[in-house]
Scaffold this motif. Structure first.
Motif, mmCIF file in Angstrom:
data_model
loop_
_atom_site.group_PDB
_atom_site.id
_atom_site.type_symbol
_atom_site.label_atom_id
_atom_site.label_comp_id
_atom_site.label_asym_id
_atom_site.label_seq_id
_atom_site.Cartn_x
_atom_site.Cartn_y
_atom_site.Cartn_z
ATOM 1 N N THR A 228 0.712 -1.113 0.158
ATOM 2 C CA THR A 228 -0.039 0.016 -0.110
ATOM 3 C C THR A 228 1.038 1.153 -0.074
ATOM 4 O O THR A 228 1.713 1.555 0.835
ATOM 5 N N ASP A 229 0.753 2.099 -0.933
ATOM 6 C CA ASP A 229 1.532 3.316 -1.266
ATOM 7 C C ASP A 229 1.021 4.534 -0.208
ATOM 8 O O ASP A 229 -0.107 4.250 0.436
ATOM 9 N N PRO A 230 1.946 5.439 -0.134
ATOM 10 C CA PRO A 230 1.498 6.665 0.916
ATOM 11 C C PRO A 230 0.104 7.033 0.644
ATOM 12 O O PRO A 230 -0.563 7.745 1.392
ATOM 13 N N GLU A 231 -0.649 7.050 -0.623
ATOM 14 C CA GLU A 231 -1.616 7.580 -0.896
ATOM 15 C C GLU A 231 -2.738 6.853 -0.564
ATOM 16 O O GLU A 231 -3.757 6.910 -1.089
ATOM 17 N N GLU A 277 5.031 10.460 -9.125
ATOM 18 C CA GLU A 277 4.293 11.176 -9.951
ATOM 19 C C GLU A 277 3.703 10.050 -10.792
ATOM 20 O O GLU A 277 4.428 9.536 -11.767
ATOM 21 N N GLN A 526 4.413 20.817 -0.711
ATOM 22 C CA GLN A 526 5.618 19.694 -0.843
ATOM 23 C C GLN A 526 6.131 19.930 0.475
ATOM 24 O O GLN A 526 6.353 21.173 1.018
ATOM 25 N N THR A 660 10.319 10.839 0.819
ATOM 26 C CA THR A 660 8.976 11.158 -0.301
ATOM 27 C C THR A 660 9.044 10.148 -1.402
ATOM 28 O O THR A 660 8.013 10.028 -2.103
ATOM 29 N N TYR A 664 6.787 4.630 -2.202
ATOM 30 C CA TYR A 664 6.068 4.211 -3.594
ATOM 31 C C TYR A 664 6.821 3.410 -4.386
ATOM 32 O O TYR A 664 6.361 2.863 -5.270
#
Length: 680
Positions: A228-231, A277, A526, A660, A664
């Motif tokens: 599961t990614d940070p989003e 992104e 950011q 950061t 991902y």
């Protein structure tokens, strides 16, 4: 593929090739040519043991801090990037940004503290500017990689404090080629669904030798264990991580009785996604023209003169989802390095040299985070070595002058942020002393002391903007001074028969360590990361051991290594960012006739010594298997191999990635890859 870059360099090189006298090749030509082809099908490929990096006096003994990959070992360890290829070496990790942009880190040091070289010449790119910028090089066409750590690396400058990674090929042939030889390789599979091919040809006639190579690679989005990614999105693929790259080179040289002169042209292009992104891609291209040569004499005050010169053009475009260009990074670079070995003075042997580098960098577009800059540096260096019985003593020094100019904001800038034009001047210096004592035929003790200084880069001085590709707002400090460090290393080696052990202990104390750290603030939605100078200390150890047995059914070799580095900010006691945790590697290699196999376990500890605004990274263990067979195809010999990675499908993250990016891009999941290499 190639575009005109520097007519003067072309003209001078062509004149040198054509006008130097025609003479026969001498027996003392350097042995830096590709491995001999056509070995028996059941033999193990053996490359020459000539060490280049950190060994300007061509000593028969390699520097103790040097490790290398070549031959079948390099073939089986090759990844899609340089950092991935070297990740199994003791003390080496990478700034992992998904599968495409991985720059090596050595003993906890990254960025501009690791000097990347191509055939001992500078490699101009933008990989030190940001973690998402790939190194413009494909490991498929490399014949050897040398990794130099410790005090010997400081001859390449203060920005080699962490070490030197030198990739070697035969693009400028260094010895006569009397027949056609070559290598071709095809690879399929892996966690990124790689489809790649490469071909290398070497030939010649008379005193002329030539080289050509071509490589291409396509990959899909990286397959990983479910995460599961940070989003909050869940899946088993690293989004936007596919790539498409291609490159090639042409080179030639003329051989003489006492040396050679040569020229090469190469181009590398890659198109890859940015994992932070989902709709941003990077199109990167680097073109390079290199000239190299060497002459040797048996008498007189000068015994050898060697040089490398190159000019490079690098362009890096960050594309939005609709194809629009967001930012264009341009870099134009030139470098020249000359080494001259003087005649022995008693027992003293030495090399003196100079190095000149020029770099023009610009970032154009609304998301440019640095102004247009120009960096100029010039250096002189000296290495002297003395052999006294069982003692081998060496001393080296380097003095540089560096000038960094910023154009600041343009006159029509709508949102000024870089300020007025600015110039900074620096005079870094480096010194190293080492002593090697052969205690006996089995034991050797080494002590290295060094002092180094590094000028801050243009990004560390002048960055001020959002970097969408890395998900951070980066801020430089134009008042930064020299990065200064004092280091020491003690090593003990034991070697007997088929067994060996090496232990290294090292410590580096910085009076000014330039670090990029999170500030806890937000800018343009950011997180803000700022460059600042702090007092710091790094210390660690490396242990490597091997044991080999010759058996009736073949040979068995066991390898083990353990390395660890810890770094703290002395004023606060807080850990330095992005340090790789303790790593252990255990492997067993078996060979019988044309067959060979290897099983490797790589264990990485939990990294919970992190700055306050970072997060701990869980530890993991991964198992890799490899099987290979030598065989014949007509008059050519070939190698087939099968590699199984991350067999347990362990979910893992790289602690040396920025926060950061880390969530991902997990490390690759379970995968199989196969390939064939044909040599003739």
């Amino acid at each position: 593929m190639f575009k005109s870059q520097n007519p003067k360099l072309f003209t001078l090189s062509a004149l040198a090739l054509a006008c130097l006298p025609h003479v026969a090749q001498a027996d003392n030509a350097p042995a830096a040519a590709p491995a001999a082809r056509g070995a028996a099908a059941n033999s193990t490929e053996k490359l020459g043991t000539v060490v280049v990096t950190g060994n300007p006096l061509r000593s028969s003994e390699a520097p103790g801090q040097l490790r290398s990959l070549a031959g079948d070992e390099l073939t089986l360890q090759r990844g899609t990037s340089l950092g991935d290829t070297l990740g199994g070496l003791s003390g080496v990790s990478s700034t992992y940004f998904g599968p495409n942009a991985n720059r090596p880190t050595i003993r906890g040091l990254d960025g501009d503290r690791i000097r990347l070289l191509s055939n001992s010449g500078a490699s101009v790119d933008a990989s030190t500017l940001s973690f998402d910028h790939a190194v413009p090089m494909d490991p498929l066409v490399i014949e050897r990689v040398e990794v130099l750590r410790g005090a010997s690396a400081l001859l390449y400058g203060g920005n080699a404090l962490g070490g030197v990674v030198n990739t070697l090929d035969n693009r400028i042939p260094r010895q006569r080629q009397t027949s056609l030889s070559g290598v071709s390789e095809f690879r399929l599979g892996g966690a990124n669904g790689e489809r790649s091919a490469a071909a290398v040809l070497d030939g010649g006639w008379g005193d002329w030798a030539w080289h050509a190579d071509l490589a291409g690679r396509r990959t899909d989005d990286l397959r990983v264990p479910r995460f599961t990614d940070p989003e909050g999105a869940t899946g088993s693929r690293v989004r936007n991580s596919a790539s498409d790259s291609k490159g090639g080179a042409l080179g030639g040289s003329r051989q003489f009785s006492n040396g050679y002169v040569g020229l090469s042209l190469d181009s590398h292009q890659t198109d890859y996604g940015v994992t932070v992104e989902p709709d941003i891609r990077i199109k990167m291209q680097r073109e390079r023209v290199a000239n190299a040569g060497e002459f040797r004499w048996n008498d007189g005050p000068l015994r050898r003169l060697q040089w490398q010169a190159s000019t490079s053009r690098y362009e890096h475009r960050e594309l939005e989802g609709d194809g629009a260009v967001g930012t264009i990074f341009n870099s134009r670079g030139k470098d020249l390095r000359i080494e001259a070995e003087h005649a022995p003075i008693g027992l003293l042997r030495g090399v003196v040299g100079t190095q000149i580098e020029r770099s023009d960098f610009s970032a154009l577009g609304e998301e440019a985070l640095v102004p247009t800059t120009r960096t100029r540096s010039a250096a002189v260096f000296l290495l002297e070595q003395l052999q006294l019985g069982d003692w081998h003593l060496s001393a080296g020094g380097r003095r540089e002058q560096v000038r960094v100019n910023s154009d600041g904001d343009s006159a029509d800038a709508e949102s000024p942020r870089f300020g007025a034009p600015d110039q900074r001047r620096f005079k870094p210096g480096s010194l190293s002393l080492s002593a090697n004592w052969h205690l006996s035929s089995q034991w050797e003790l080494s002590l290295n002391l060094n002092r180094s200084e590094r000028a801050p880069t243009f990004a560390e001085l002048y960055a001020n903007g959002a970097h969408v590709a890395s998900g951070a707002f980066e801020i430089g400090d134009n008042q930064l001074g020299l990065e200064k460090a004092r280091g020491s290393e003690l090593s003990l080696d034991w070697e007997q028969g088929g067994a060996g052990v090496r232990l290294s202990l090292y410590r580096t104390r910085f009076s000014n360590y330039i670090t990029l750290q999170a500030t806890g603030e937000q800018e343009e939605e950011q997180p803000v990361y700022a460059y600042r100078g702090v007092r710091a200390q790094m210390q660690g150890f490396e242990v490597e051991a091997h044991q080999e047995w010759k058996l009736a059914a073949g040979s068995l070799r066991l390898n083990a290594s353990l390395d660890s580095v810890r770094g703290i900010e002395l004023a606060t006691g807080e850990a330095l960012p992005r340090l790789a945790p303790m790593k252990a590697v255990l492997s067993a290699e078996w060979r019988q006739g044309p067959w060979s196999s290897r099983v490797e376990w790589r264990g990485v500890a939990r990294q919970d010594r992190v700055p306050a605004l970072d997060q701990a990274t869980p530890g993991y263990g991964m198992v890799r298997l490899a099987l290979a067979r030598q065989f014949r195809i007509g008059e050519s010999d070939a190698l087939w191999y099968l590699r199984l990675d991350n067999i347990s499908n362990q979910l893992a993250y790289s602690a040396s990635s920025p926060l950061t990016i880390r969530g991902y891009a997990p490390l690759p999941g379970r995968a199989a890859q196969t390939g064939v290499q044909i040599r003739f």
